[in-house]
Motif scaffolding. Structure first.
Motif: not given
Ligand code: FAD
Ligand code: FES
Length: 266
Positions: A63-64, A79, A86, A228
């Protein structure tokens, strides 16, 4: 040094961060504020690789980082619920702990942008949050920031007021239920300014558009996603091809997630 904070494998850092707060800011979109020493090392455009607090989930979820508050050792993530990982994150409460690896990735190159430089930010949907820290930092330097945010519909619009503190904001919705009808290209096509740098993050279609529209721009950047696994450059689950090469690839987690336009195959 916080005993929960351990450095492993060179630059890889693992830390048990504390949940400061969590709230739903739009349907199925959550704002999670975390606290920990790791914040000191964070750069705009990097991401955190979060362990799902449930033993059935072996893989972390990337998550950025949306905003960074070094003074209070806090960072904000935003998110959207996509699946089981999530969904579990959305149950975290103030005071809970979260096992975090990071900060991961290269982040945005914000160097050499001075007062009165012209910068364009283009975000789409859940790709909007990582650009927020960019807007904030560039505004603090006196950079003239223009932001174009694209969403599917009115209900999905997030962070418009926050971006407006630091930039001139244009909002588009695909269905015209809010802002300008259409996608971000409707607005971008009308600009006659020469931007010194362009930073973007969004769905694959938007990234392809930016990659093409600013293909030869020396400072146009795409923040990309891919599925990922390790999140630290070891497994090659996240690779993208490089133009005109059958052998060279780029890892989104380690060489990215930010790439210059024209440097990877989308
Ligand atoms: P899963 O059950 O794993 O998957 C549910 C659905 O989501 C599936 O359709 C799957 O194909 C899709 N999905 C899963 N992972 C990804 C992915 N990496 N990219 C695209 N689709 C995916 N999401 C946010 O909401 N906010 C962010 O700031 C954010 N930043 C990211 C930064 C990076 C560098 C990357 C690679 C991804 C980012 N994502 C972000 C996407 C996020 O990691 C996935 O939505 C999440 O891992 C899904 O986990 P899950 O267990 O809920 O869903
Ligand atoms: Fe393992 Fe990128 S996820 S190399």
């Amino acid at each position: 040094m916080n005993p929960n904070c351990k450095k492993r494998m060179g630059a890889i850092r693992l830390e048990t961060m504390k949940v400061v707060s969590q709230q739903e800011i739009a349907p199925a979109i959550f704002e999670l504020v975390l606290q920990g020493e790791m914040v000191e090392a964070m750069k705009a455009g990097q991401f955190l690789h979060l362990r799902v607090p449930d033993d059935a989930h072996l893989l972390r979820r990337p998550i950025s980082i949306s905003s960074i508050d070094k003074a209070n050792e806090q960072c904000r993530l935003i998110y959207r619920i996509e699946g089981s990982g999530t969904t579990i994150f959305s149950t975290l409460k103030t005071g809970d702990s979260l096992d975090v690896m990071g900060p991961q990735g290269n982040g945005f190159d914000l160097s050499d942008l001075e007062q009165h430089s012209l910068v364009l930010l283009v975000g789409g949907g859940i790709g909007v949050p990582p650009l927020f820290e960019v807007a904030k930092q560039l505004h603090e330097r006196g950079v003239d920031v223009t932001t174009v945010l694209g969403f599917a519909t009115k209900d999905a619009v997030i962070l418009e007021d926050e971006f407006a503190k630091y930039s001139q904001v244009f909002v588009t919705t695909d269905d015209g239920s809010y802002g300008i009808k259409g996608n971000v290209s409707v607005v971008i096509k009308e600009f006659d300014s020469e931007f010194d740098a362009i930073y973007s993050c969004g769905a694959p279609g938007m990234m392809k558009y930016i990659d093409k529209a600013f293909h030869d721009h020396p400072r146009a950047y795409l923040s990309l996603e891919s599925r990922m696994a390790c999140g630290m450059g070891a497994c090659y689950a996240c690779v993208l091809k490089v133009p005109d090469s059958e052998t060279v690839s780029q890892r989104v987690c380690e060489d990215g997630p930010v790439f210059k336009t024209g440097t990877v195959v989308l």
